[in-house]
Design a protein around this motif. Structure first.
Motif, PDB file in Angstrom:
ATOM      1  N   SER A   4       0.815  -1.219   0.000  1.00  0.00           N
ATOM      2  CA  SER A   4       0.000   0.000   0.000  1.00  0.00           C
ATOM      3  C   SER A   4       0.847   1.268   0.000  1.00  0.00           C
ATOM      4  CB  SER A   4      -0.923   0.003   1.217  1.00  0.00           C
ATOM      5  OG  SER A   4      -0.187   0.191   2.419  1.00  0.00           O
ATOM      6  N   ALA A   5       2.160   1.127   0.185  1.00  0.00           N
ATOM      7  CA  ALA A   5       3.022   2.315   0.207  1.00  0.00           C
ATOM      8  C   ALA A   5       2.960   3.018  -1.142  1.00  0.00           C
ATOM      9  CB  ALA A   5       4.451   1.911   0.527  1.00  0.00           C
ATOM     10  N   PRO A   6       2.752   4.334  -1.148  1.00  0.00           N
ATOM     11  CA  PRO A   6       2.644   5.057  -2.424  1.00  0.00           C
ATOM     12  C   PRO A   6       3.969   5.051  -3.185  1.00  0.00           C
ATOM     13  CG  PRO A   6       2.758   6.596  -0.580  1.00  0.00           C
ATOM     14  CD  PRO A   6       2.616   5.235   0.013  1.00  0.00           C
ATOM     15  N   ARG A   7       3.870   4.966  -4.495  1.00  0.00           N
ATOM     16  CA  ARG A   7       5.054   5.021  -5.359  1.00  0.00           C
ATOM     17  C   ARG A   7       4.967   6.278  -6.213  1.00  0.00           C
ATOM     18  NH1 ARG A   7       7.989   0.201  -5.517  1.00  0.00           N
ATOM     19  NH2 ARG A   7       9.042   0.886  -7.399  1.00  0.00           N
ATOM     20  N   SER A   8       6.070   7.011  -6.262  1.00  0.00           N
ATOM     21  CA  SER A   8       6.118   8.262  -7.015  1.00  0.00           C
ATOM     22  C   SER A   8       6.205   7.998  -8.509  1.00  0.00           C
ATOM     23  CB  SER A   8       7.327   9.094  -6.567  1.00  0.00           C
ATOM     24  OG  SER A   8       7.476  10.238  -7.363  1.00  0.00           O
ATOM     25  N   GLU A   9       5.519   8.824  -9.283  1.00  0.00           N
ATOM     26  CA  GLU A   9       5.590   8.681 -10.740  1.00  0.00           C
ATOM     27  C   GLU A   9       6.932   9.156 -11.279  1.00  0.00           C
ATOM     28  OE1 GLU A   9       2.290  10.515 -12.635  1.00  0.00           O
ATOM     29  OE2 GLU A   9       0.776   9.318 -11.595  1.00  0.00           O
ATOM     30  N   THR A  10       7.572  10.068 -10.560  1.00  0.00           N
ATOM     31  CA  THR A  10       8.909  10.528 -10.947  1.00  0.00           C
ATOM     32  C   THR A  10       9.896  10.058  -9.891  1.00  0.00           C
ATOM     33  OG1 THR A  10       8.575  12.619  -9.782  1.00  0.00           O
ATOM     34  CG2 THR A  10       7.995  12.551 -12.117  1.00  0.00           C
ATOM     35  N   PRO A  11      11.103   9.686 -10.307  1.00  0.00           N
ATOM     36  CA  PRO A  11      12.083   9.182  -9.340  1.00  0.00           C
ATOM     37  C   PRO A  11      12.376  10.222  -8.260  1.00  0.00           C
ATOM     38  CG  PRO A  11      12.807   8.760 -11.601  1.00  0.00           C
ATOM     39  CD  PRO A  11      11.621   9.676 -11.683  1.00  0.00           C
ATOM     40  N   PRO A  12      12.228   9.873  -6.996  1.00  0.00           N
ATOM     41  CA  PRO A  12      12.523  10.825  -5.921  1.00  0.00           C
ATOM     42  C   PRO A  12      14.025  11.083  -5.827  1.00  0.00           C
ATOM     43  CG  PRO A  12      12.061   8.658  -5.011  1.00  0.00           C
ATOM     44  CD  PRO A  12      11.785   8.563  -6.487  1.00  0.00           C
ATOM     45  N   THR A  13      14.378  12.231  -5.311  1.00  0.00           N
ATOM     46  CA  THR A  13      15.783  12.546  -5.086  1.00  0.00           C
ATOM     47  C   THR A  13      16.293  11.727  -3.905  1.00  0.00           C
ATOM     48  OG1 THR A  13      15.318  14.304  -3.518  1.00  0.00           O
ATOM     49  CG2 THR A  13      15.352  14.898  -5.866  1.00  0.00           C
TER      50      THR A  13
END
Length: 309
Positions: A15-24
């Motif tokens: 359920s952990a959200p995944r970012s559409e853009t790679p996080p820094t």
């Protein structure tokens, strides 16, 4: 053990959200700290110190037995994580084993790429020995990238002519930055945390254009001769399953005493979920018993005389 607990954990991790853009890296570090940090166990005292030129967290349980010391190297893909994010896990292992522990804040990539982490691990290990810790009273442990770093640190110590510790424990070790293990692909659907792309991104940040098969980056390709007794724990539901299995096989082929434990239905570094997952508590108990059983006994890699009987 509880299937209900395993299923609940799997659902929570997915359920952990995944970012559409790679996080820094900075965003990854803050997110990881918020997600995994747990309080230090009751009865374990912590204090800041310096070891090998790096800050470290010292954890001392209320009940300690003998002179044993635990050097811990945290996970996080060589990019994230810290002694603070792992204080709960390290404190639990130290408490169960009755050991004073030191968790090192080694340098992270991409600001400090390979071999900075290995250099820091070796410096910490070297200082422990130089300040009077008998290698027979010293054990090493780590999880994920810290598991690979634990093995790499001992390889670097061997090459530097230093004696080996009494034992080493690794949880879900990442020991192949070439990503050659079949489970990197075959377990991607079963793994609730990582994809192959996730693991590759960490390797890119840590090694970049360097040699990903270098023995100190990928210890699964190293000659492990002379390393101390090794316990490897891994979950069946993780892309790094084959890293653990192949590490154990490599150790056995090189005449290292090795125990491999594969937990069915379990995710990456499931030991983090002590207190809410029966298998995590049982695994930490086994790891603690393994470390305690080898302390003070010496082994052939120490090049030190056996204690008198």
């Amino acid at each position: 053990m509880s299937r209900q607990q395993r299923d609940a954990l799997d659902a929570m991790l997915r359920s952990a959200p995944r970012s559409e853009t790679p996080p820094t890296p900075e965003e990854q570090r803050s997110g990881f700290a918020a997600a995994v940090t747990r309080p230090v166990p009751e009865g374990v005292v912590t204090r800041r110190t310096v070891l090998g030129g790096r800050t470290a967290l010292e954890l001392e349980p209320a009940e300690v037995s003998g002179q044993g010391r635990l050097l811990y190297l945290h996970g996080g893909g060589y990019v994230i994580g810290s002694p603070d994010t792992h204080a709960g896990l390290v404190g639990e292992l130290a408490r169960r084993a009755g050991l004073r522990a030191l968790s090192v804040d080694y340098r992270l990539a991409p600001e400090h790429p390979f071999p900075a982490a290995v250099d820091d691990g070796l410096a910490a290990y070297r200082e422990l020995l130089a300040t009077g810790t008998d290698p027979r009273d010293l054990v090493v442990a780590g999880d994920s990238a810290g598991g690979g770093l634990s093995i790499a640190t001992l390889l670097a110590a061997r090459e530097a002519g230093l004696p080996q510790p009494a034992a080493v424990v690794v949880f879900s070790p990442w020991v192949d930055l070439t990503l050659a293990g079949g489970s990197i692909r075959s377990k991607e659907g079963a793994d609730p945390i990582f994809t192959e792309a996730d693991v590759r991104a960490y390797a890119d940040l840590y090694v970049g254009a360097g040699d990903r098969a270098h023995p100190l980056a990928s210890p699964v390709f190293a000659d492990l001769t002379g390393l101390p007794p090794l316990l490897v724990q891994v979950g069946a539901n993780e892309v790094l399953l084959d890293d653990a299995v192949r590490l154990a096989g490599r150790a056995g082929a090189d005449d290292v005493e090795v125990t491999l434990e594969v937990g069915p239905g379990l995710p990456h570094v499931f030991q983090h979920h002590y207190g809410r997952l029966d298998e995590a508590d049982a695994a930490l108990d086994r790891a603690a018993r393994f470390l305690a059983a080898h302390l003070g006994t010496g082994h052939p890699g120490t090049d030190r005389p056996e204690p008198a009987h």
